[in-house]
Design a protein around this motif. Sequence first.
Motif, PDB file in Angstrom:
ATOM      1  N   ILE A  16     -13.533   7.718  -7.840  1.00  0.00           N
ATOM      2  CA  ILE A  16     -12.215   8.357  -7.950  1.00  0.00           C
ATOM      3  C   ILE A  16     -11.693   8.740  -6.569  1.00  0.00           C
ATOM      4  O   ILE A  16     -10.518   8.518  -6.245  1.00  0.00           O
ATOM      5  CB  ILE A  16     -12.295   9.604  -8.858  1.00  0.00           C
ATOM      6  N   SER A  17     -12.563   9.314  -5.741  1.00  0.00           N
ATOM      7  CA  SER A  17     -12.144   9.694  -4.391  1.00  0.00           C
ATOM      8  C   SER A  17     -11.776   8.467  -3.563  1.00  0.00           C
ATOM      9  O   SER A  17     -10.848   8.515  -2.737  1.00  0.00           O
ATOM     10  CB  SER A  17     -13.248  10.482  -3.696  1.00  0.00           C
ATOM     11  N   THR A  18     -12.474   7.361  -3.804  1.00  0.00           N
ATOM     12  CA  THR A  18     -12.150   6.117  -3.091  1.00  0.00           C
ATOM     13  C   THR A  18     -10.762   5.619  -3.472  1.00  0.00           C
ATOM     14  O   THR A  18      -9.962   5.243  -2.609  1.00  0.00           O
ATOM     15  CB  THR A  18     -13.198   5.028  -3.406  1.00  0.00           C
ATOM     16  N   VAL A  19     -10.480   5.623  -4.775  1.00  0.00           N
ATOM     17  CA  VAL A  19      -9.165   5.172  -5.251  1.00  0.00           C
ATOM     18  C   VAL A  19      -8.061   6.067  -4.688  1.00  0.00           C
ATOM     19  O   VAL A  19      -7.019   5.579  -4.229  1.00  0.00           O
ATOM     20  CB  VAL A  19      -9.127   5.167  -6.797  1.00  0.00           C
ATOM     21  N   ILE A  20      -8.283   7.380  -4.708  1.00  0.00           N
ATOM     22  CA  ILE A  20      -7.270   8.312  -4.192  1.00  0.00           C
ATOM     23  C   ILE A  20      -7.059   8.106  -2.694  1.00  0.00           C
ATOM     24  O   ILE A  20      -5.923   8.116  -2.206  1.00  0.00           O
ATOM     25  CB  ILE A  20      -7.687   9.768  -4.489  1.00  0.00           C
ATOM     26  N   SER A  21      -8.154   7.906  -1.960  1.00  0.00           N
ATOM     27  CA  SER A  21      -8.036   7.672  -0.512  1.00  0.00           C
ATOM     28  C   SER A  21      -7.249   6.406  -0.224  1.00  0.00           C
ATOM     29  O   SER A  21      -6.374   6.384   0.656  1.00  0.00           O
ATOM     30  CB  SER A  21      -9.433   7.584   0.115  1.00  0.00           C
ATOM     31  N   ILE A  22      -7.552   5.337  -0.961  1.00  0.00           N
ATOM     32  CA  ILE A  22      -6.817   4.075  -0.786  1.00  0.00           C
ATOM     33  C   ILE A  22      -5.342   4.277  -1.120  1.00  0.00           C
ATOM     34  O   ILE A  22      -4.447   3.802  -0.399  1.00  0.00           O
ATOM     35  CB  ILE A  22      -7.426   2.973  -1.664  1.00  0.00           C
ATOM     36  N   ALA A  23      -5.074   5.012  -2.208  1.00  0.00           N
ATOM     37  CA  ALA A  23      -3.691   5.236  -2.632  1.00  0.00           C
ATOM     38  C   ALA A  23      -2.912   6.004  -1.569  1.00  0.00           C
ATOM     39  O   ALA A  23      -1.750   5.683  -1.278  1.00  0.00           O
ATOM     40  CB  ALA A  23      -3.666   5.997  -3.959  1.00  0.00           C
ATOM     41  N   MET A  24      -3.526   7.034  -0.977  1.00  0.00           N
ATOM     42  CA  MET A  24      -2.838   7.840   0.026  1.00  0.00           C
ATOM     43  C   MET A  24      -2.518   7.023   1.285  1.00  0.00           C
ATOM     44  O   MET A  24      -1.435   7.137   1.859  1.00  0.00           O
ATOM     45  CB  MET A  24      -3.684   9.061   0.403  1.00  0.00           C
ATOM     46  N   VAL A  25      -3.488   6.194   1.696  1.00  0.00           N
ATOM     47  CA  VAL A  25      -3.247   5.356   2.874  1.00  0.00           C
ATOM     48  C   VAL A  25      -2.153   4.331   2.584  1.00  0.00           C
ATOM     49  O   VAL A  25      -1.248   4.107   3.408  1.00  0.00           O
ATOM     50  CB  VAL A  25      -4.543   4.655   3.319  1.00  0.00           C
ATOM     51  N   LEU A  26      -2.213   3.713   1.407  1.00  0.00           N
ATOM     52  CA  LEU A  26      -1.183   2.740   1.023  1.00  0.00           C
ATOM     53  C   LEU A  26       0.178   3.409   0.870  1.00  0.00           C
ATOM     54  O   LEU A  26       1.212   2.799   1.156  1.00  0.00           O
ATOM     55  CB  LEU A  26      -1.579   2.038  -0.277  1.00  0.00           C
ATOM     56  N   LEU A  27       0.180   4.664   0.413  1.00  0.00           N
ATOM     57  CA  LEU A  27       1.444   5.404   0.307  1.00  0.00           C
ATOM     58  C   LEU A  27       2.087   5.557   1.676  1.00  0.00           C
ATOM     59  O   LEU A  27       3.299   5.342   1.825  1.00  0.00           O
ATOM     60  CB  LEU A  27       1.186   6.775  -0.315  1.00  0.00           C
ATOM     61  N   MET A  28       1.296   5.907   2.678  1.00  0.00           N
ATOM     62  CA  MET A  28       1.837   6.056   4.028  1.00  0.00           C
ATOM     63  C   MET A  28       2.343   4.718   4.558  1.00  0.00           C
ATOM     64  O   MET A  28       3.395   4.642   5.202  1.00  0.00           O
ATOM     65  CB  MET A  28       0.774   6.625   4.962  1.00  0.00           C
ATOM     66  N   LEU A  29       1.596   3.649   4.276  1.00  0.00           N
ATOM     67  CA  LEU A  29       2.058   2.317   4.693  1.00  0.00           C
ATOM     68  C   LEU A  29       3.353   1.953   3.975  1.00  0.00           C
ATOM     69  O   LEU A  29       4.261   1.362   4.569  1.00  0.00           O
ATOM     70  CB  LEU A  29       0.983   1.275   4.396  1.00  0.00           C
ATOM     71  N   GLY A  30       3.423   2.284   2.684  1.00  0.00           N
ATOM     72  CA  GLY A  30       4.640   1.998   1.923  1.00  0.00           C
ATOM     73  C   GLY A  30       5.839   2.764   2.444  1.00  0.00           C
ATOM     74  O   GLY A  30       6.947   2.229   2.544  1.00  0.00           O
ATOM     75  N   SER A  71       3.137  -6.252  -1.680  1.00  0.00           N
ATOM     76  CA  SER A  71       2.334  -6.291  -0.452  1.00  0.00           C
ATOM     77  C   SER A  71       1.308  -5.161  -0.437  1.00  0.00           C
ATOM     78  O   SER A  71       0.173  -5.351   0.014  1.00  0.00           O
ATOM     79  CB  SER A  71       3.238  -6.191   0.780  1.00  0.00           C
ATOM     80  N   LEU A  72       1.701  -3.980  -0.941  1.00  0.00           N
ATOM     81  CA  LEU A  72       0.768  -2.860  -0.990  1.00  0.00           C
ATOM     82  C   LEU A  72      -0.408  -3.164  -1.913  1.00  0.00           C
ATOM     83  O   LEU A  72      -1.569  -2.881  -1.579  1.00  0.00           O
ATOM     84  CB  LEU A  72       1.486  -1.601  -1.463  1.00  0.00           C
ATOM     85  N   ILE A  73      -0.107  -3.738  -3.078  1.00  0.00           N
ATOM     86  CA  ILE A  73      -1.187  -4.086  -4.008  1.00  0.00           C
ATOM     87  C   ILE A  73      -2.093  -5.142  -3.396  1.00  0.00           C
ATOM     88  O   ILE A  73      -3.330  -5.018  -3.420  1.00  0.00           O
ATOM     89  CB  ILE A  73      -0.599  -4.586  -5.340  1.00  0.00           C
ATOM     90  N   GLY A  74      -1.493  -6.186  -2.822  1.00  0.00           N
ATOM     91  CA  GLY A  74      -2.280  -7.245  -2.203  1.00  0.00           C
ATOM     92  C   GLY A  74      -3.106  -6.745  -1.037  1.00  0.00           C
ATOM     93  O   GLY A  74      -4.284  -7.096  -0.885  1.00  0.00           O
ATOM     94  N   LEU A  75      -2.494  -5.891  -0.210  1.00  0.00           N
ATOM     95  CA  LEU A  75      -3.204  -5.347   0.949  1.00  0.00           C
ATOM     96  C   LEU A  75      -4.348  -4.441   0.512  1.00  0.00           C
ATOM     97  O   LEU A  75      -5.457  -4.505   1.073  1.00  0.00           O
ATOM     98  CB  LEU A  75      -2.232  -4.569   1.827  1.00  0.00           C
ATOM     99  N   GLY A  76      -4.102  -3.598  -0.489  1.00  0.00           N
ATOM    100  CA  GLY A  76      -5.145  -2.712  -0.987  1.00  0.00           C
ATOM    101  C   GLY A  76      -6.328  -3.480  -1.549  1.00  0.00           C
ATOM    102  O   GLY A  76      -7.492  -3.156  -1.265  1.00  0.00           O
ATOM    103  N   MET A  77      -6.043  -4.519  -2.329  1.00  0.00           N
ATOM    104  CA  MET A  77      -7.115  -5.314  -2.923  1.00  0.00           C
ATOM    105  C   MET A  77      -7.873  -6.092  -1.852  1.00  0.00           C
ATOM    106  O   MET A  77      -9.111  -6.181  -1.885  1.00  0.00           O
ATOM    107  CB  MET A  77      -6.536  -6.268  -3.961  1.00  0.00           C
ATOM    108  N   PHE A  78      -7.143  -6.649  -0.895  1.00  0.00           N
ATOM    109  CA  PHE A  78      -7.800  -7.450   0.146  1.00  0.00           C
ATOM    110  C   PHE A  78      -8.706  -6.592   1.032  1.00  0.00           C
ATOM    111  O   PHE A  78      -9.879  -6.933   1.249  1.00  0.00           O
ATOM    112  CB  PHE A  78      -6.751  -8.148   1.007  1.00  0.00           C
ATOM    113  N   ILE A  79      -8.161  -5.495   1.548  1.00  0.00           N
ATOM    114  CA  ILE A  79      -8.954  -4.646   2.445  1.00  0.00           C
ATOM    115  C   ILE A  79     -10.149  -4.057   1.702  1.00  0.00           C
ATOM    116  O   ILE A  79     -11.279  -4.026   2.220  1.00  0.00           O
ATOM    117  CB  ILE A  79      -8.083  -3.529   3.037  1.00  0.00           C
ATOM    118  N   SER A  80      -9.904  -3.589   0.472  1.00  0.00           N
ATOM    119  CA  SER A  80     -10.980  -2.990  -0.309  1.00  0.00           C
ATOM    120  C   SER A  80     -12.072  -4.020  -0.618  1.00  0.00           C
ATOM    121  O   SER A  80     -13.262  -3.746  -0.437  1.00  0.00           O
ATOM    122  CB  SER A  80     -10.415  -2.419  -1.610  1.00  0.00           C
ATOM    123  N   GLY A  81     -11.667  -5.206  -1.067  1.00  0.00           N
ATOM    124  CA  GLY A  81     -12.644  -6.244  -1.401  1.00  0.00           C
ATOM    125  C   GLY A  81     -13.395  -6.743  -0.180  1.00  0.00           C
ATOM    126  O   GLY A  81     -14.623  -6.906  -0.211  1.00  0.00           O
TER     127      GLY A  81
END
Length: 292
Positions: free
Chosen positions: A18-32, A262-272
């Motif tokens: 859960i903390s990982t998902v939230i961290s990714i979301a916050m970083v992607l939010l700033m990028l967005g 792009s945010l979804i693609g970037l999040g999935m790519f970096i995370s994977g």
Amino acid sequence: MEEFEASTSTRKTKTIYISTVISIAMVLLMLGLLGLLLVHARKISNYVKENVVVNIYVDETANEADISHLQKQLESNPQIKQAVYIPKELAARNLQKDMGEDAIKFLGYNVLPSSIDVYFKADFATNVNIKKFQAEISKNPLVKETRYQEPMVDLMNKNISSISLVILAFAGIFFVVSIAMINNTIRLAIYSQRFLIKSMQLVGATKGFIRWPFVGFALLHGLLGGLIAIILLVGCLYFGYRQIPDLVLLRNYYEFGIIFLSLIGLGMFISGFSTFLAVNKFLRLKIYDLYR
């Protein structure tokens, strides 16, 4: 006792995910938000450039048919966004609105000439291009004079170029930092699973069998983080449009869609990809290295 430890381990794993998902979301939010800033900055820049007006004053002897023909010629120019004919009567009314006084009543006659206001497309609103246009249009016998605010155009283009460079530099730096933050978050999450990875390896599981479930979860986490970031971005856009209604004029759903995907693609790519590298690292480690 074993059931309690298993339950505790499960809760700990869920908390990490859960903390990982939230961290990714916050970083992607700033990028967005940065992406939306770039899109709106470009649109504001284009809006300002496309509102630079070149006044073409027509000869007083010109008839309406000739002026209309000249206006159509100007509108057919691919560099010009629009050409608006301003009759002398309308020019007088506009002047009266601006000054609050009736100049015609004071002078006894209308001294203002008819004109055609030309607005260039953003890519062509430069001093070099406008001067070239002035030289060409001045050859037309219907044209008496052309004017535009040359210092303002020069200053506008310089400021827009400087601001664009600053924003792009900031975007590049923030993009690198964001990738590093997501990568570190993923590495910490995988680090907590290092004993599980090594245990699976010791009982004979292949590297691919161990690796791909982690990568699959990482892709899911990147997807969830991207969706959460998009929901928050939509909320930010809604709040921004409520506070500044004029921003609605800059709204472009196509560009917003590109940013969201792009945010979804970037999040999935970096995370994977980060998960793939992190799991490989622990697969290569010796047992005693896991305690370091």
